[in-house]
Design a protein around this motif. Structure first.
Motif, mmCIF file in Angstrom:
data_model
loop_
_atom_site.group_PDB
_atom_site.id
_atom_site.type_symbol
_atom_site.label_atom_id
_atom_site.label_comp_id
_atom_site.label_asym_id
_atom_site.label_seq_id
_atom_site.Cartn_x
_atom_site.Cartn_y
_atom_site.Cartn_z
ATOM 1 N N GLY A 187 1.083 -1.223 -0.219
ATOM 2 C CA GLY A 187 0.050 -0.343 0.329
ATOM 3 C C GLY A 187 1.282 0.842 -0.377
ATOM 4 O O GLY A 187 1.329 1.417 0.792
ATOM 5 N N ASP A 211 1.852 -2.725 -4.649
ATOM 6 C CA ASP A 211 0.624 -1.637 -4.801
ATOM 7 C C ASP A 211 -0.527 -2.099 -5.584
ATOM 8 O O ASP A 211 0.230 -3.293 -6.384
ATOM 9 C CB ASP A 211 0.485 -0.488 -4.967
ATOM 10 N N ASP A 254 2.096 -3.820 6.260
ATOM 11 C CA ASP A 254 0.686 -3.429 6.216
ATOM 12 C C ASP A 254 0.032 -2.085 6.177
ATOM 13 O O ASP A 254 -0.296 -1.801 7.514
ATOM 14 C CB ASP A 254 -0.606 -4.810 6.510
ATOM 15 N N VAL A 256 -2.321 -0.618 4.530
ATOM 16 C CA VAL A 256 -3.371 -0.733 3.639
ATOM 17 C C VAL A 256 -4.332 -1.045 5.289
ATOM 18 O O VAL A 256 -5.717 -0.106 4.923
ATOM 19 C CB VAL A 256 -3.635 -1.714 2.731
ATOM 20 N N HIS A 258 -6.739 -4.010 5.525
ATOM 21 C CA HIS A 258 -7.230 -4.947 4.893
ATOM 22 C C HIS A 258 -6.973 -7.134 4.997
ATOM 23 O O HIS A 258 -5.099 -6.892 4.814
ATOM 24 C CB HIS A 258 -7.171 -4.953 3.245
ATOM 25 N N GLY A 279 -2.244 -0.131 8.542
ATOM 26 C CA GLY A 279 -3.074 0.469 7.935
ATOM 27 C C GLY A 279 -4.377 0.366 8.898
ATOM 28 O O GLY A 279 -4.408 -0.571 10.039
#
Ligand SMILES: NC(=O)c1ccc[n+]([C@@H]2O[C@H](COP(=O)([O-])OP(=O)(O)OC[C@H]3O[C@@H](n4cnc5c(N)ncnc54)[C@H](O)[C@@H]3O)[C@@H](O)[C@H]2O)c1
Ligand SMILES: [Zn+2]
Ligand SMILES: [Zn+2]
Length: 362
Positions: A187, A211, A254, A256, A258, A279
């Motif tokens: 990300g 990404d 991480d 992101v 998710h 994230g």
């Protein structure tokens, strides 16, 4: 006398934000009113608007800001009117369990202003991350104001207030990236690219950007990525292993938030490697991992709130590196916008058109 200013408010889940008149009280004990000069649009502001953080609407959005102290409460000694400050959401208490054991970056009882900012009809606002800075003036706890070198422009300095600090800190504080290590960042938005820049500052020699958007991967190279992986059409875990002699990275981040991405990060690291989750997941998200893999791989899985930063230590340091030309904060600023443009900045963020849109106040 309260201040009457304009600010960006999220009134309900998923509703477009609106510009409202905000009443900001004079600072009471321990508090400060800050004249906001610039405030970046962070993905967490969008999480608030989507109801992903809490249901305490209406929110006064914005939390990644720099400005000038306008007024302070009677007992405030740490900052004074005229000081150039970056706002932080970790005003440490010096008294909780974490602070007392010498780990104030985990402070469990951080300070916020005691008084409330309100709408004109008296409705109390929930300021995003205890700040609320898409507003001409904001009320914070004085400990939320970190003095930095005023030679830095507010557009750049403000970014340390959240996303950039979170990313840099995820790499250097939480991940503990060391010289010569390999790092993968999943990300590559503002937070991920800051993690890449942080890994570079720490001396990582292999920095793999992952990404699903080629444009983001191109930008990631500017911050120090040595390799890029588009995980939309490639197996990210295999690709990361391919760039690290088949072993995986020492630190996988991480950025992101998710489950599928966390799983990639988990499996893309070497034995005894560290996985860092910076994230922010939504409350409904779950992961399932074979416990034997958690055990067998050794190392650590950690989460990183605000990059485990200590604002008083880390903000001035990063501003110094910026002013010395060693840390390019300006590269995160994709555009400067007005207070009326936050909704369209969310749209651009959603489409991956920007790293950071920064609201500038005249
Ligand atoms: N932990 C903290 O203290 C902290 C602080 C600030 C922000 N955050 C969080 O960090 C996250 C990133 O914030 P941001 O401002 O950089 O957001 P952003 O929207 O600018 O960036 C997200 C990036 O992730 C990429 N992406 C999306 N899905 C992906 C996938 N499946 N695989 C790989 N890449 C994917 C997007 O293309 C984009 O480049 C958000 O969840 C935000 O809330 C955490
Ligand atoms: Zn504390
Ligand atoms: Zn943020």
């Amino acid at each position: 006398m309260a201040y009457e200013v304009r600010g960006v408010v999220a009134r309900g889940k998923g509703e477009p934000v609106s510009i409202e008149t905000i009443l900001v009280p004079d600072p009471g004990p321990g508090e400060a009113v800050v004249d906001v000069q610039a405030c970046g649009v962070c993905h967490t502001d969008l999480h608030y608007r989507e109801g992903g953080i809490s249901d305490d609407f209406p929110f006064l959005l914005g939390h990644e800001a720099a400005g000038i102290v306008e007024a302070v409460g009677d007992d405030v000694t740490g900052v004074a009117p005229g000081d150039f400050v970056v706002l932080n959401w970790r005003a440490v208490c010096h008294q909780c369990r974490a602070c007392l054991r010498g780990e104030p970056w985990y402070c469990f009882n951080t300070h916020n202003a005691t008084q409330k900012m309100t709408l004109k009809d008296g409705t109390e606002l929930s300021p995003a991350l205890g700040i609320g800075a898409f507003v001409e003036k904001t009320l914070v706890h004085s400990g939320q104001c970190t003095k930095v070198n005023p030679e830095a422009p507010a557009t750049a300095a403000g970014l340390l207030g959240c996303g950039v600090m979170a990313g840099v800190g995820a790499a250097i504080n939480t991940g503990g990236v060391k010289r010569g290590e390999s790092v993968a960042v999943f990300g590559c938005g503002g937070v991920g690219d800051a993690a890449i820049a942080g890994a570079k500052l720490a001396g990582a020699t292999t920095i793999i950007a992952v990404d699903i958007d080629d444009r983001k991967l191109e930008w990631a190279r500017k911050f120090g990525a040595t390799h890029t992986v588009n995980s939309r059409n490639t197996d990210a875990v295999e690709a990361v292993k391919g760039h690290t002699g088949g072993f995986g990275v020492d630190v996988a981040i991480d950025a992101v938030g998710h489950p599928a991405v966390f799983e990639q990060a988990f499996y893309a690291r070497d034995l005894a490697g560290r996985v860092v989750l910076v994230g922010v997941p939504t409350p409904d998200m779950k992961i399932e991992l074979p416990l034997i893999e958690v055990f067998g791989r050794g190392g650590a899985t950690k989460s990183s709130w605000y990059g485990d930063c200590l604002p008083s230590r880390d903000f001035p340091m990063l501003i110094d590196l910026y002013l010395q030309g060693r840390f390019d904060l300006d590269a995160f600023v994709s555009e400067t916008i007005g207070i009326d443009d936050v909704e369209s900045a969310f749209e651009k963020m959603h489409h991956g058109d920007v790293l950071r849109s920064v609201v500038v106040f005249k």
